[in-house]
Design a protein around this motif. Structure first.
Motif, PDB file in Angstrom:
ATOM      1  N   LEU A 314     -20.466  38.885  11.905  1.00  0.00           N
ATOM      2  CA  LEU A 314     -19.053  38.981  11.585  1.00  0.00           C
ATOM      3  C   LEU A 314     -18.504  37.560  11.461  1.00  0.00           C
ATOM      4  O   LEU A 314     -18.330  36.876  12.463  1.00  0.00           O
ATOM      5  CB  LEU A 314     -18.299  39.748  12.679  1.00  0.00           C
ATOM      6  CG  LEU A 314     -18.517  41.248  12.755  1.00  0.00           C
ATOM      7  CD1 LEU A 314     -17.762  41.812  13.960  1.00  0.00           C
ATOM      8  CD2 LEU A 314     -18.046  41.934  11.497  1.00  0.00           C
ATOM      9  N   ILE A 316     -15.733  35.979  11.364  1.00  0.00           N
ATOM     10  CA  ILE A 316     -14.329  36.262  11.590  1.00  0.00           C
ATOM     11  C   ILE A 316     -13.474  35.005  11.507  1.00  0.00           C
ATOM     12  O   ILE A 316     -13.949  33.881  11.702  1.00  0.00           O
ATOM     13  CB  ILE A 316     -14.111  36.943  12.952  1.00  0.00           C
ATOM     14  CG1 ILE A 316     -14.517  36.009  14.099  1.00  0.00           C
ATOM     15  CG2 ILE A 316     -14.877  38.253  13.023  1.00  0.00           C
ATOM     16  CD1 ILE A 316     -14.190  36.577  15.464  1.00  0.00           C
ATOM     17  N   GLN A 339     -14.858  46.024   1.360  1.00  0.00           N
ATOM     18  CA  GLN A 339     -15.313  46.017   2.753  1.00  0.00           C
ATOM     19  C   GLN A 339     -14.480  45.000   3.533  1.00  0.00           C
ATOM     20  O   GLN A 339     -14.206  43.909   3.034  1.00  0.00           O
ATOM     21  CB  GLN A 339     -16.796  45.685   2.859  1.00  0.00           C
ATOM     22  CG  GLN A 339     -17.691  46.641   2.075  1.00  0.00           C
ATOM     23  CD  GLN A 339     -19.140  46.566   2.504  1.00  0.00           C
ATOM     24  OE1 GLN A 339     -19.775  47.580   2.781  1.00  0.00           O
ATOM     25  NE2 GLN A 339     -19.690  45.370   2.550  1.00  0.00           N
ATOM     26  N   TRP A 340     -14.103  45.359   4.760  1.00  0.00           N
ATOM     27  CA  TRP A 340     -13.289  44.467   5.572  1.00  0.00           C
ATOM     28  C   TRP A 340     -13.348  44.892   7.030  1.00  0.00           C
ATOM     29  O   TRP A 340     -13.775  46.000   7.357  1.00  0.00           O
ATOM     30  CB  TRP A 340     -11.825  44.478   5.110  1.00  0.00           C
ATOM     31  CG  TRP A 340     -11.243  45.849   4.886  1.00  0.00           C
ATOM     32  CD1 TRP A 340     -11.148  46.520   3.699  1.00  0.00           C
ATOM     33  CD2 TRP A 340     -10.721  46.745   5.888  1.00  0.00           C
ATOM     34  NE1 TRP A 340     -10.586  47.762   3.880  1.00  0.00           N
ATOM     35  CE2 TRP A 340     -10.301  47.931   5.208  1.00  0.00           C
ATOM     36  CE3 TRP A 340     -10.533  46.662   7.264  1.00  0.00           C
ATOM     37  CZ2 TRP A 340      -9.741  49.013   5.885  1.00  0.00           C
ATOM     38  CZ3 TRP A 340      -9.970  47.744   7.937  1.00  0.00           C
ATOM     39  CH2 TRP A 340      -9.578  48.894   7.247  1.00  0.00           C
ATOM     40  N   THR A 341     -12.919  43.986   7.907  1.00  0.00           N
ATOM     41  CA  THR A 341     -12.817  44.267   9.334  1.00  0.00           C
ATOM     42  C   THR A 341     -11.540  43.629   9.859  1.00  0.00           C
ATOM     43  O   THR A 341     -11.235  42.477   9.558  1.00  0.00           O
ATOM     44  CB  THR A 341     -14.024  43.702  10.102  1.00  0.00           C
ATOM     45  OG1 THR A 341     -15.224  44.290   9.602  1.00  0.00           O
ATOM     46  CG2 THR A 341     -13.908  43.994  11.596  1.00  0.00           C
ATOM     47  N   PHE A 365     -12.301  46.365  16.939  1.00  0.00           N
ATOM     48  CA  PHE A 365     -11.934  46.339  15.527  1.00  0.00           C
ATOM     49  C   PHE A 365     -12.115  47.678  14.828  1.00  0.00           C
ATOM     50  O   PHE A 365     -12.766  48.595  15.322  1.00  0.00           O
ATOM     51  CB  PHE A 365     -12.731  45.272  14.782  1.00  0.00           C
ATOM     52  CG  PHE A 365     -14.236  45.441  14.832  1.00  0.00           C
ATOM     53  CD1 PHE A 365     -14.886  46.395  14.046  1.00  0.00           C
ATOM     54  CD2 PHE A 365     -15.020  44.638  15.655  1.00  0.00           C
ATOM     55  CE1 PHE A 365     -16.253  46.546  14.071  1.00  0.00           C
ATOM     56  CE2 PHE A 365     -16.396  44.789  15.702  1.00  0.00           C
ATOM     57  CZ  PHE A 365     -17.018  45.731  14.901  1.00  0.00           C
ATOM     58  N   GLN A 367     -13.322  48.801  10.863  1.00  0.00           N
ATOM     59  CA  GLN A 367     -13.914  48.224   9.659  1.00  0.00           C
ATOM     60  C   GLN A 367     -14.123  49.281   8.588  1.00  0.00           C
ATOM     61  O   GLN A 367     -14.316  50.459   8.890  1.00  0.00           O
ATOM     62  CB  GLN A 367     -15.246  47.534   9.971  1.00  0.00           C
ATOM     63  CG  GLN A 367     -16.360  48.454  10.412  1.00  0.00           C
ATOM     64  CD  GLN A 367     -17.675  47.719  10.623  1.00  0.00           C
ATOM     65  OE1 GLN A 367     -17.797  46.526  10.353  1.00  0.00           O
ATOM     66  NE2 GLN A 367     -18.673  48.428  11.130  1.00  0.00           N
ATOM     67  N   CYS A 368     -14.055  48.837   7.355  1.00  0.00           N
ATOM     68  CA  CYS A 368     -14.319  49.681   6.190  1.00  0.00           C
ATOM     69  C   CYS A 368     -15.614  49.212   5.554  1.00  0.00           C
ATOM     70  O   CYS A 368     -15.775  48.013   5.273  1.00  0.00           O
ATOM     71  CB  CYS A 368     -13.167  49.584   5.201  1.00  0.00           C
ATOM     72  SG  CYS A 368     -13.433  50.524   3.667  1.00  0.00           S
ATOM     73  N   GLN A 378     -15.093  52.840  10.396  1.00  0.00           N
ATOM     74  CA  GLN A 378     -15.799  52.852  11.672  1.00  0.00           C
ATOM     75  C   GLN A 378     -15.038  51.981  12.662  1.00  0.00           C
ATOM     76  O   GLN A 378     -14.341  51.051  12.269  1.00  0.00           O
ATOM     77  CB  GLN A 378     -17.233  52.341  11.493  1.00  0.00           C
ATOM     78  CG  GLN A 378     -18.044  53.168  10.516  1.00  0.00           C
ATOM     79  CD  GLN A 378     -19.383  52.528  10.160  1.00  0.00           C
ATOM     80  OE1 GLN A 378     -19.580  51.332  10.350  1.00  0.00           O
ATOM     81  NE2 GLN A 378     -20.300  53.329   9.640  1.00  0.00           N
ATOM     82  N   SER A 379     -15.189  52.285  13.943  1.00  0.00           N
ATOM     83  CA  SER A 379     -14.492  51.520  14.968  1.00  0.00           C
ATOM     84  C   SER A 379     -15.480  50.947  15.966  1.00  0.00           C
ATOM     85  O   SER A 379     -16.591  51.449  16.133  1.00  0.00           O
ATOM     86  CB  SER A 379     -13.487  52.412  15.711  1.00  0.00           C
ATOM     87  OG  SER A 379     -14.173  53.448  16.416  1.00  0.00           O
ATOM     88  N   TYR A 380     -15.048  49.882  16.624  1.00  0.00           N
ATOM     89  CA  TYR A 380     -15.833  49.328  17.728  1.00  0.00           C
ATOM     90  C   TYR A 380     -14.875  48.759  18.768  1.00  0.00           C
ATOM     91  O   TYR A 380     -14.021  47.934  18.438  1.00  0.00           O
ATOM     92  CB  TYR A 380     -16.761  48.218  17.252  1.00  0.00           C
ATOM     93  CG  TYR A 380     -17.556  47.645  18.409  1.00  0.00           C
ATOM     94  CD1 TYR A 380     -18.728  48.261  18.837  1.00  0.00           C
ATOM     95  CD2 TYR A 380     -17.098  46.522  19.105  1.00  0.00           C
ATOM     96  CE1 TYR A 380     -19.432  47.757  19.923  1.00  0.00           C
ATOM     97  CE2 TYR A 380     -17.803  46.028  20.188  1.00  0.00           C
ATOM     98  CZ  TYR A 380     -18.965  46.639  20.595  1.00  0.00           C
ATOM     99  OH  TYR A 380     -19.662  46.159  21.679  1.00  0.00           O
TER     100      TYR A 380
END
Length: 464
Positions: A314, A316, A339-341, A365, A367-368, A378-380
């Motif tokens: 990542l 970031i 795509q992104w986070t 986060f 994210q797509c 999705q999540s984390y």
């Protein structure tokens, strides 16, 4: 005459068979377009749009249809006639047209033939097999189907368990959202009722699918033990019915993210709007920041070689601001990014194997990601893994430090996307951004922090 009677009986059987479960009608009901089905095969909810499996005509099922008594009586009569025909067939085992012994099986039409039938224009060009060879092959097909059905039966049972104990309780999540903004949200309780109804409908569909799979497995088991001629007489209907049931089976696909618009929510969140800027020293060489530190884009050197554009790192970018109290809300435009986070960076307390408490850095986060033609959120940490109907142009993030809330919103739809489980913040929280990873052969646009006074509505947004 015998052949004509058999054809008439077969036609009658077709008229008395439900096209959903492929069995004789059980408590038949007739819907508005005139087609009939088993009562249990129709959706149990009322007031919802229903597409007829026969003609695809869509109608609003406001009241559940009553049982068609005449059709139920006719079905029982048809069952009796079918039983008499079967007993007659077992007695003679001869072709109704040529009165010869049924020795062959047509692989193309899945029907029994005598030697004269094999020479007719109707079957002359087809593939024929002796009964003694065709029956074992059909039993192998039945065994294969039984294995497939057993697999999907177990899968459906697991899905039913998940419906009773879901990984993500959307109803509870939305309810908490109402409590958070009760002055605005309580008039929207209809959304909770809609969620309950959708959950009930899905559970009913899974239960019906489970029953259909179970009934078909029992019928296949019985058919496998029948004499050769009896098995070959029924194999066509069994194969067609199996194909239909398997095509309607409950698939363990990634569910689609549901949208529940809540009027007034984004306006309320804007009361906590903060003006963010990105920290230039936190950006890696693969990410380029704009001069006003309001946007980030993928640099030239970032190449992803994997098939789906996955990247374990990542890269970031952090915000200049960090928060250790209060409520904050910010929005990010991701219209041009496949795509992104987005999320936060902070530290948290962890207890090691020796019982010692230590402080570690972590990210939280949403994210797509894109896989082939579909987009997924999705999540984390967390269990979100849902498919999108369409890409989200702008994402809102709400942070409440004291209670450990981090929530993500679809600004265009004025809908909650996901709220991470309660987090215990023990150190300042910093917003983070990740405009990637890029998909091979593409040039994604920027990820942009939206100004405090900016607003997004459907009229100024064109679908991607």
């Amino acid at each position: 005459m015998a052949a004509a009677s058999e054809e008439m009986l077969q036609e009658l059987q077709g008229q008395l068979t439900c096209s959903i479960c492929w069995k004789y009608f059980w408590e038949p009901v007739t819907i508005g377009c005139g087609h009939s089905f088993c009562r249990a095969c129709l959706p149990s909810s009322t007031g919802a749009a229903f597409s007829c499996p026969e003609c695809r005509q869509v109608s609003q099922v406001r009241d559940f249809p009553l049982i068609n008594g005449s059709l139920a009586e006719l079905t029982e009569l048809g069952k009796g006639l079918s039983s008499q025909q079967l007993q007659s067939a077992r007695g003679q085992r001869r072709c109704a047209t040529h009165h010869q012994v049924l020795e062959f099986f047509c692989e193309d039409d899945q029907t029994l033939l005598c030697e004269s039938c094999c020479q007719t224009p109707e079957h002359g060009a087809h593939r024929h097999s002796p009964v003694q060879k065709a029956a074992p092959n059909c039993r192998k097909k039945i065994q294969y189907l039984q294995n497939c059905l057993q697999k999907h039966f177990k899968e459906t049972k697991k899905l039913l368990v998940k419906e009773k104990r879901p990984v993500i309780d959307w109803e509870e999540m939305i309810h908490r959202e109402y409590l958070e903004w009760d002055s605005f949200m309580w008039p929207q309780e209809c959304h909770l009722e809609r969620m309950k109804q959708e959950k009930k409908n899905k559970k009913n569909r899974l239960s019906q699918q489970k029953r259909s799979l179970q009934d078909l497995m029992l019928d296949l088991q019985e058919a496998e033990c029948q004499p050769n001629l009896d098995l070959l007489r029924e194999i066509k209907q069994l194969l067609e019915r199996s194909k239909s049931v398997l095509s309607q089976r409950a698939k363990a696909l990634i569910p689609e993210l549901r949208v529940y618009p809540i009027s007034g929510m984004i306006e309320t969140l804007n009361h906590f709007r903060v003006d963010l800027r990105m920290e230039p020293t936190s950006a890696c060489p693969f990410v380029i920041l704009s001069q006003d530190l309001k946007s980030a884009r993928v640099g030239q050197g970032w190449q992803v070689d994997t098939q789906h554009g996955d990247d374990s790192d990542l890269h970031i970018v952090l915000a200049e601001q960090a928060f250790s109290s209060g409520r904050q809300y910010w929005e990010v435009d991701v219209t041009q990014l496949p795509q992104w986070t987005l999320g936060i960076y902070t530290t948290y307390l962890r207890t090691d194997s020796h019982g010692r408490i230590t402080k570690d850095a972590s990210v939280f986060f949403l994210q797509c990601v894109k896989r082939e033609e579909d987009y997924f959120l999705q999540s984390y940490p967390g269990s979100l893994n849902h498919r999108l109907k369409s890409r989200i142009p702008r994402v809102g993030l709400y942070l409440e430090y004291q209670t450990g809330i981090l929530a993500f919103y679809d600004v265009l739809q004025s809908s909650l996307i996901y709220q991470l489980p309660d987090i215990s913040f023990v150190a300042p929280v910093t917003p983070m951004f990740f405009p990637g990873p890029p998909l091979p052969g593409t040039k994604p646009g920027p990820m942009t922090l939206c100004p405090e006074d900016s607003h997004l509505c459907a009229c100024c947004y064109s679908s991607l």
